[in-house]
Design an enzyme around this catalytic site. Structure first.
Site, mmCIF file in Angstrom:
data_model
loop_
_atom_site.group_PDB
_atom_site.id
_atom_site.type_symbol
_atom_site.label_atom_id
_atom_site.label_comp_id
_atom_site.label_asym_id
_atom_site.label_seq_id
_atom_site.Cartn_x
_atom_site.Cartn_y
_atom_site.Cartn_z
ATOM 1 N N LYS A 29 -20.551 -30.023 7.203
ATOM 2 C CA LYS A 29 -19.147 -29.646 7.395
ATOM 3 C C LYS A 29 -18.323 -30.177 6.238
ATOM 4 O O LYS A 29 -18.444 -31.341 5.852
ATOM 5 C CB LYS A 29 -18.594 -30.182 8.710
ATOM 6 C CG LYS A 29 -17.142 -29.699 8.941
ATOM 7 C CD LYS A 29 -16.632 -29.999 10.315
ATOM 8 C CE LYS A 29 -16.207 -31.444 10.452
ATOM 9 N NZ LYS A 29 -15.556 -31.688 11.749
ATOM 10 N N ARG A 75 -14.863 -29.519 18.951
ATOM 11 C CA ARG A 75 -15.722 -30.674 19.187
ATOM 12 C C ARG A 75 -14.925 -31.961 19.278
ATOM 13 O O ARG A 75 -15.307 -32.897 19.978
ATOM 14 C CB ARG A 75 -16.852 -30.748 18.162
ATOM 15 C CG ARG A 75 -16.480 -30.971 16.704
ATOM 16 C CD ARG A 75 -16.178 -32.407 16.416
ATOM 17 N NE ARG A 75 -16.580 -32.831 15.094
ATOM 18 C CZ ARG A 75 -16.099 -33.896 14.494
ATOM 19 N NH1 ARG A 75 -15.150 -34.625 15.063
ATOM 20 N NH2 ARG A 75 -16.545 -34.246 13.303
ATOM 21 N N GLN A 78 -4.935 -30.833 15.727
ATOM 22 C CA GLN A 78 -5.992 -31.165 16.685
ATOM 23 C C GLN A 78 -5.481 -31.264 18.124
ATOM 24 O O GLN A 78 -6.269 -31.411 19.064
ATOM 25 C CB GLN A 78 -6.649 -32.491 16.298
ATOM 26 C CG GLN A 78 -7.328 -32.487 14.951
ATOM 27 C CD GLN A 78 -8.453 -31.491 14.869
ATOM 28 O OE1 GLN A 78 -9.296 -31.419 15.757
ATOM 29 N NE2 GLN A 78 -8.474 -30.701 13.812
ATOM 30 N N ASP A 84 6.064 -36.279 20.379
ATOM 31 C CA ASP A 84 5.884 -36.222 18.933
ATOM 32 C C ASP A 84 7.121 -36.853 18.294
ATOM 33 O O ASP A 84 8.217 -36.820 18.879
ATOM 34 C CB ASP A 84 5.733 -34.764 18.469
ATOM 35 C CG ASP A 84 5.275 -34.657 17.027
ATOM 36 O OD1 ASP A 84 4.079 -34.428 16.808
ATOM 37 O OD2 ASP A 84 6.119 -34.791 16.119
ATOM 38 N N GLY A 130 -6.932 -40.222 16.268
ATOM 39 C CA GLY A 130 -6.419 -39.957 14.932
ATOM 40 C C GLY A 130 -6.749 -40.950 13.847
ATOM 41 O O GLY A 130 -6.646 -40.626 12.661
ATOM 42 N N ALA A 131 -7.135 -42.176 14.209
ATOM 43 C CA ALA A 131 -7.292 -43.237 13.195
ATOM 44 C C ALA A 131 -8.669 -43.176 12.548
ATOM 45 O O ALA A 131 -9.572 -43.935 12.883
ATOM 46 C CB ALA A 131 -7.056 -44.611 13.824
#
Length: 328
Positions: free
Chosen positions: A67, A110, A138, A159, A225-226
């Site tokens: 990927k 995924r 995502q 957000d 996210g990290a």
């Protein structure tokens, strides 16, 4: 070679399928049956981006993949994917690339499915409130996974840009109306996590995005996210309150994630606090949730075996249903 677009994939593959595929991948990881070197990360500081190359090979299945995923957070301001990607699926007996898949969508599937696996295995059965922090590329499949594995009354979405959260909610209401869950935008992370049973963070933040003291007993948190050392979505306080801390891959998390690396370096936690990998729970070698008061944390940075298994499952389904474009 079979070319598979996002729309092709949607015709043959669901979030439930992705969750089951991720389970296979995570089990292969803990069994040591996959060769997936840590991803190559090339920084693009000029645009706050990075180029990631993620190979994987499973000998027992005679299949490999590569990927290419490029993380460019500024793309959200341009209405473009923040993680554009392609997945090359490779026949392990000949070395021939048999399919190229829309890796942006494979990644969304995924990655969302990883939270789905965590919530399916680790969350309380009776969950009513979800919280989603972050509305980037995502986020949609993170929400879908949450809705897929638990019957929720409501999900609060936060957000930093409230209008973006409102727009995200409008789109989510259209896409996920079949779940009958109320989805709402809120103006603070405190509002999002208040009494929440499930919490997902999916941001590029370099500082905690929620107050760990305000997470309720019994909550399950998935931090997504990290993926770099300087990133830290998770309030380290939650690690001191958690009964269990699970990873998709300990090796990958300890190589990349500031959520865990920074608290380790500061002495807030030690490796003795780690419970194991989610594949251990799937195999039944490590206990998951043992009571409804436990706070359980799941940290995921993603492993290439997920891409391989998901891509292979999609490819096989597409072949059976004659979906996609043949490129001679």
């Amino acid at each position: 070679m079979l070319l598979l677009s996002k729309e092709n994939i949607k015709k043959v593959f669901t979030m439930k399928d992705a969750i089951e595929a991720d389970k296979i991948a995570f089990k292969l990881v803990v069994e040591g049956k996959t060769n997936s070197p840590l991803r190559t990360n090339i920084q693009v500081p000029k645009y706050d981006g990075c180029l990631l190359f993620m190979p994987a090979y499973v000998e027992d299945m005679d299949v490999a993949s590569l990927k290419i995923v490029n993380i460019f957070p500024r793309n959200i301001e341009k209405g473009m994917p923040t993680a554009p990607a392609q997945v090359l699926l490779i026949n392990g007996t000949t070395g021939i690339v048999v399919s190229v898949l829309d890796g942006t969508y494979v990644t969304k599937l995924r990655t969302g499915a990883a939270s789905g696996v965590a919530f399916e295995l680790l969350a309380k059965k009776d969950c009513k409130i979800g919280a989603l922090i972050g509305t980037g590329g995502q986020a949609e499949t993170q929400l879908e996974a949450m809705l897929t594995v638990r019957d929720l009354d409501e999900v609060r979405v936060y957000d930093l840009n409230y209008e973006r959260a409102v727009d995200f909610v409008k789109e989510a209401e259209r896409n996920f109306s079949s779940f009958k869950t109320k989805i709402m935008a809120v103006k603070s992370s405190d509002d999002a996590i208040d009494n929440a049973d499930l919490v997902i963070t999916v941001t590029p933040s370099t500082k905690p995005v929620f107050d760990g003291n305000k997470i309720k007993k019994g909550a399950t948190i998935s931090c997504v996210g990290a993926y770099q050392h300087h990133m830290q979505e998770m309030d380290p306080v939650i690690l001191t309150r958690a009964s269990k801390i699970f990873f998709d891959s300990k090796e990958a998390v300890l190589s990349e994630s500031g959520d865990i690396l920074i608290p380790l370096e500061e002495g807030i936690i030690t490796e003795e606090d780690f419970s194991g990998e989610i594949g251990d729970v799937i195999k039944g070698t490590v206990a998951g949730r043992e009571n409804d008061d436990e706070i359980i944390v799941f940290e995921t940075v993603g492993v290439a075996t997920q891409d391989l298994i998901v891509a292979n499952e999609i490819y096989n389904k597409a072949l059976k249903e004659n979906i996609g474009t043949i490129w001679e």
